[in-house]
Design a protein around this motif. Structure first.
Motif, PDB file in Angstrom:
ATOM      1  N   LEU A 205       0.836  -1.205   0.000  1.00 14.38           N
ATOM      2  CA  LEU A 205       0.000   0.000   0.000  1.00 14.38           C
ATOM      3  C   LEU A 205       0.870   1.254   0.000  1.00 14.38           C
ATOM      4  CD1 LEU A 205      -2.855   1.213   0.150  1.00 14.38           C
ATOM      5  CD2 LEU A 205      -2.695   1.092   2.640  1.00 14.38           C
ATOM      6  N   ARG A 206       1.921   1.217   0.799  1.00 20.28           N
ATOM      7  CA  ARG A 206       2.823   2.358   0.884  1.00 20.28           C
ATOM      8  C   ARG A 206       3.468   2.652  -0.470  1.00 20.28           C
ATOM      9  NH1 ARG A 206       7.750   3.727   4.963  1.00 20.28           N
ATOM     10  NH2 ARG A 206       9.292   4.254   3.409  1.00 20.28           N
ATOM     11  N   GLU A 207       3.813   1.592  -1.213  1.00 22.12           N
ATOM     12  CA  GLU A 207       4.503   1.767  -2.488  1.00 22.12           C
ATOM     13  C   GLU A 207       3.541   2.006  -3.661  1.00 22.12           C
ATOM     14  OE1 GLU A 207       8.170   1.730  -2.820  1.00 22.12           O
ATOM     15  OE2 GLU A 207       7.493   2.299  -0.807  1.00 22.12           O
ATOM     16  N   ALA A 208       2.243   1.867  -3.421  1.00 23.67           N
ATOM     17  CA  ALA A 208       1.279   2.017  -4.522  1.00 23.67           C
ATOM     18  C   ALA A 208       1.226   3.461  -5.005  1.00 23.67           C
ATOM     19  CB  ALA A 208      -0.098   1.566  -4.056  1.00 23.67           C
ATOM     20  N   ASP A 209       0.744   3.624  -6.232  1.00 18.55           N
ATOM     21  CA  ASP A 209       0.650   4.955  -6.819  1.00 18.55           C
ATOM     22  C   ASP A 209      -0.509   5.734  -6.165  1.00 18.55           C
ATOM     23  OD1 ASP A 209       1.461   6.612  -9.429  1.00 18.55           O
ATOM     24  OD2 ASP A 209      -0.697   6.757  -9.095  1.00 18.55           O
ATOM     25  N   ILE A 210      -0.176   6.886  -5.612  1.00 20.57           N
ATOM     26  CA  ILE A 210      -1.165   7.641  -4.820  1.00 20.57           C
ATOM     27  C   ILE A 210      -2.356   8.086  -5.680  1.00 20.57           C
ATOM     28  CG2 ILE A 210      -1.501   9.720  -3.405  1.00 20.57           C
ATOM     29  CD1 ILE A 210       0.223   7.636  -2.007  1.00 20.57           C
ATOM     30  N   GLN A 211      -2.038   8.552  -6.906  1.00 21.14           N
ATOM     31  CA  GLN A 211      -3.127   9.011  -7.802  1.00 21.14           C
ATOM     32  C   GLN A 211      -4.090   7.870  -8.109  1.00 21.14           C
ATOM     33  OE1 GLN A 211      -3.532  12.027  -8.413  1.00 21.14           O
ATOM     34  NE2 GLN A 211      -1.547  12.777  -7.704  1.00 21.14           N
ATOM     35  N   ARG A 214      -6.297   7.037  -5.221  1.00 18.42           N
ATOM     36  CA  ARG A 214      -7.364   8.021  -5.062  1.00 18.42           C
ATOM     37  C   ARG A 214      -8.471   7.749  -6.073  1.00 18.42           C
ATOM     38  NH1 ARG A 214      -4.974  13.637  -4.939  1.00 18.42           N
ATOM     39  NH2 ARG A 214      -4.136  12.775  -3.025  1.00 18.42           N
ATOM     40  N   LYS A 215      -8.043   7.425  -7.311  1.00 21.73           N
ATOM     41  CA  LYS A 215      -9.027   7.193  -8.381  1.00 21.73           C
ATOM     42  C   LYS A 215      -9.802   5.901  -8.155  1.00 21.73           C
ATOM     43  CE  LYS A 215      -7.017   7.927 -12.427  1.00 21.73           C
ATOM     44  NZ  LYS A 215      -6.621   7.863 -13.794  1.00 21.73           N
ATOM     45  N   ARG A 216      -9.052   4.828  -7.847  1.00 26.37           N
ATOM     46  CA  ARG A 216      -9.699   3.515  -7.744  1.00 26.37           C
ATOM     47  C   ARG A 216     -10.462   3.327  -6.437  1.00 26.37           C
ATOM     48  NH1 ARG A 216      -4.910  -0.140  -9.774  1.00 26.37           N
ATOM     49  NH2 ARG A 216      -5.164   0.151 -12.010  1.00 26.37           N
ATOM     50  N   TYR A 217      -9.942   3.913  -5.367  1.00 24.60           N
ATOM     51  CA  TYR A 217     -10.552   3.666  -4.050  1.00 24.60           C
ATOM     52  C   TYR A 217     -11.107   4.966  -3.486  1.00 24.60           C
ATOM     53  CZ  TYR A 217      -8.186  -0.734  -4.705  1.00 24.60           C
ATOM     54  OH  TYR A 217      -7.760  -1.920  -5.217  1.00 24.60           O
ATOM     55  N   SER A 218     -10.313   5.644  -2.691  1.00 24.85           N
ATOM     56  CA  SER A 218     -10.825   6.889  -2.116  1.00 24.85           C
ATOM     57  C   SER A 218      -9.675   7.758  -1.648  1.00 24.85           C
ATOM     58  CB  SER A 218     -11.738   6.577  -0.922  1.00 24.85           C
ATOM     59  OG  SER A 218     -10.941   6.055   0.117  1.00 24.85           O
ATOM     60  N   VAL A 219     -10.014   8.975  -1.306  1.00 31.86           N
ATOM     61  CA  VAL A 219      -9.018   9.899  -0.776  1.00 31.86           C
ATOM     62  C   VAL A 219      -8.451   9.343   0.524  1.00 31.86           C
ATOM     63  CG1 VAL A 219      -8.685  12.253   0.047  1.00 31.86           C
ATOM     64  CG2 VAL A 219     -10.333  11.788  -1.752  1.00 31.86           C
ATOM     65  N   VAL A 220      -9.320   8.696   1.290  1.00 29.34           N
ATOM     66  CA  VAL A 220      -8.895   8.182   2.599  1.00 29.34           C
ATOM     67  C   VAL A 220      -7.780   7.146   2.442  1.00 29.34           C
ATOM     68  CG1 VAL A 220      -9.690   7.053   4.713  1.00 29.34           C
ATOM     69  CG2 VAL A 220     -11.208   8.611   3.479  1.00 29.34           C
ATOM     70  N   ILE A 221      -7.921   6.244   1.445  1.00 25.79           N
ATOM     71  CA  ILE A 221      -6.885   5.226   1.209  1.00 25.79           C
ATOM     72  C   ILE A 221      -5.585   5.896   0.766  1.00 25.79           C
ATOM     73  CG2 ILE A 221      -6.240   3.243  -0.217  1.00 25.79           C
ATOM     74  CD1 ILE A 221      -8.438   2.533   1.524  1.00 25.79           C
ATOM     75  N   ALA A 222      -5.725   6.874  -0.104  1.00 29.18           N
ATOM     76  CA  ALA A 222      -4.535   7.580  -0.580  1.00 29.18           C
ATOM     77  C   ALA A 222      -3.819   8.224   0.602  1.00 29.18           C
ATOM     78  CB  ALA A 222      -4.932   8.629  -1.611  1.00 29.18           C
TER      79      ALA A 222
END
Ligand code: MG
Length: 433
Positions: A205-211, A214-222
Motif C-alpha cells: 500500500l505504501r509503495e502504490a501509486d497515490i493518484q 485516489r481514483k480507484r478507491y478513495s481519498v482516505v486510502i490515498a
C-alpha cells in the motif's frame, strides 16, 4: 513525533488494579446484562476462549475456578480512562483521546531519543500512579504510531515502547510482514478490494501509486498510503468536535411490557443523554425514542416503534427532554408486547453559546441553567443518578443484570476500597486462591 498510548486489556486491567488477586489469572469481562465476553486477559486468550462467547457457556469453567468473570463496570473504566488522560495532559504538550483506552500524544519538538525516553517514563509513571499496564507506539504519523503500538504489544523485545521512523530497515521489514487489513482504517472488505490490485501488505500500500489509489478507491486510502510513508495526513481535531447526536440505549435485564417500567427506562436514558448534551455545551432540537422487542423470540409478537418529537425551541433542560419522551411514548406504546431494549437519541444539536448569543432567541426559562448545572455537579461528585427526576426502582426488570460487578471504587463514596482486616474480605481472598 506522534505517540499512541494504549492500555493493555483495559477492562481487565482496571479490575486488577482494585483486586490484585486477579493478577496472573484468566479473567473475562462480560457485556451488559452479563451476556457475552467483551474483554479477556492474556491468560484467557491463551485458553483459546474466543471474544463474544456467551457467558453461560463458560459457567462450568467459572465454577471450577479456572476462570474469573466480571460484569462490566463502565463507571469505573470511564473514570480510569479520564485519569489516564489527565496524567498524560500533565506531562505532554497535547493529548487527543481516541477511545476509552487509547490516547494520542503530540511530541513535535522532541528528538527520537527524547521521545523514546519519554515513552518509557510515561509507561512507568502510568503503572505507578494508576496501576495500569500500557504500551506506547511512537512514529511520525498516526497510522504508523498505531502499528508501532501493535508491535510494542506483540513483541516483548520492545519492552512496551516501540519507535518507528519512516525510513528504517526495521519499518520496511515490519510493513512487509503486516497484512494490509491490519492497517488502521482498512477493514476486511476494503482489504479484499485492495487484493484485486495485488496490494496485500502494508508495504504494498505504501509503495502504490497515490493518484491511482485516489481514483480507484478513495481519498482516505490515498492518505493512509501517505501516512505509511511518513507524511502526516490525518488530523485528530475532528475528535475534539462535539458530537452531532447523542444516544443512550440499553438492553433490559428482563423483557417487560409494563408501560411504567418502559417509561422509567426511557426516563433514565433521557436524563443521561441530557447530561451528555450539557457536557458538550449543546442544545437539542429534537428527541427520538425507540423500543425493541426481542427479535430472537420468534414465538412472541414483534414491535420496533420509534417516535420523533421536535422541541419548540432548542433546549438542554432535562425537564423539557423528559416531556418529549413522555409525549413520544404516548404516541408509540402498545400493550401486549414485551420490550427488550429502549433508547433515547437527541438530534439536530446546536452550539449552546452561539445560539444564546443570537439576539433572536432568549432562553425560555432563565433560571434553568443553574438548576441543571447544580444537578450535574452533584451527580458528578456523588455518583451518577444521586439526584434524578422521578423515582427509580433498583429491582425493576429493565435494570441491568450485573451479578459480578466490582465496586465503583473511584466514583462512589459508599463503594470505596476498604483497608483493614475485614473478615469477609480475608475469606473471599482465601476462597479465590
Ligand atoms: Mg487497549
Amino acid at each position: 513525533m506522534i505517540g499512541l498510548v494504549d492500555a493493555n486489556n483495559f477492562y481487565v486491567s482496571c479490575e486488577r488494579v482494585f483486586d490484585p488477586t486477579l493478577e496472573g489469572k484468566a479473567v473475562g469481562v462480560m457485556s451488559n446484562n452479563d451476556g457475552c465476553i467483551i474483554a479477556r486477559s492474556a491468560e484467557m486468550k491463551a485458553m483459546d476462549i474466543p471474544m463474544g462467547i456467551p457467558s453461560f457457556k463458560l459457567e462450568s469453567l467459572r465454577r471450577r475456578g479456572d476462570i474469573y468473570l466480571k460484569s462490566s463496570n463502565y463507571e469505573l473504566y470511564g473514570d480510569m480512562s479520564a485519569r489516564l488522560c489527565q496524567l498524560l495532559r500533565d506531562t505532554c504538550p497535547a493529548v487527543s483521546p481516541y477511545s476509552i483506552d487509547e490516547m494520542f500524544i503530540y511530541l513535535e519538538e522532541f528528538t527520537d531519543k527524547q521521545c523514546q525516553t519519554l515513552g518509557e517514563w510515561l509507561r512507568r509513571r502510568i503503572r505507578r500512579h494508576l496501576g495500569l499496564p500500557v504500551c506506547v507506539g511512537l512514529a511520525p504519523t498516526h497510522t504508523l504510531a498505531k502499528l508501532a503500538n501493535h508491535l510494542a504489544k506483540k513483541s516483548p523485545h520492545y519492552q512496551g515502547v516501540c519507535l518507528l521512523s519512516a525510513q528504517s530497515a526495521s519499518t520496511t521489514a515490519l510493513l512487509k510482514q503486516t497484512p494490509v487489513g491490519s492497517v488502521w482504517g482498512i477493514g476486511r472488505r476494503l482489504a479484499e478490494r485492495l487484493a484485486i490490485n495485488k496490494i496485500h501488505t502494508a508495504w504494498d500500500l505504501r509503495e502504490a501509486d497515490i493518484q491511482q489509489l485516489r481514483k480507484r478507491y478513495s481519498v482516505v486510502i490515498a492518505r493512509t498510503a501517505l501516512e505509511l510513508r511518513g507524511t502526516p495526513c490525518l488530523h485528530m481535531n475532528a475528535l475534539d468536535q462535539p458530537r452531532h447526536r447523542i444516544m443512550t440505549s440499553r438492553s433490559f435485564g428482563q423483557a417487560t411490557g409494563v408501560k411504567t417500567e418502559v417509561h422509567n427506562a426511557l426516563r433514565r436514558h433521557a436524563q443521561r443523554s441530557a447530561e451528555k448534551l450539557r457536557e458538550q455545551r449543546s442544545l437539542t432540537r429534537a428527541v427520538m425514542i425507540f423500543l425493541n422487542t426481542n427479535r430472537h423470540r420468534r414465538d412472541q409478537p414483534q414491535y420496533f416503534p420509534h417516535a420523533m418529537v421536535p422541541l419548540p425551541s432548542p433546549s438542554d433542560d432535562t425537564r423539557t427532554i423528559l416531556g418529549a419522551v413522555h409525549q413520544g411514548l404516548e404516541q408509540m406504546y402498545r400493550p401486549g408486547y414485551k420490550f427488550m431494549k429502549a433508547g433515547v437519541m437527541l438530534l439536530d444539536l446546536v452550539d449552546a453559546e452561539q445560539y444564546q448569543l443570537s439576539l433572536l432567541h432568549q432562553p425560555p426559562r432563565n433560571r434553568h441553567p443553574y438548576l441543571m448545572a447544580t444537578l450535574d455537579t452533584i451527580n458528578q461528585r456523588m455518583g451518577q443518578g444521586t439526584i434524578s427526576f422521578g423515582m427509580t426502582d433498583a429491582d425493576a426488570a429493565w435494570q441491568l443484570r450485573c451479578a459480578h460487578r466490582s465496586n465503583r471504587y473511584t466514583t462512589r463514596w459508599d463503594e470505596l476500597m476498604q483497608a483493614g482486616t475485614h473478615p469477609g474480605a480475608i475469606q473471599e481472598c482465601a476462597a479465590r486462591k
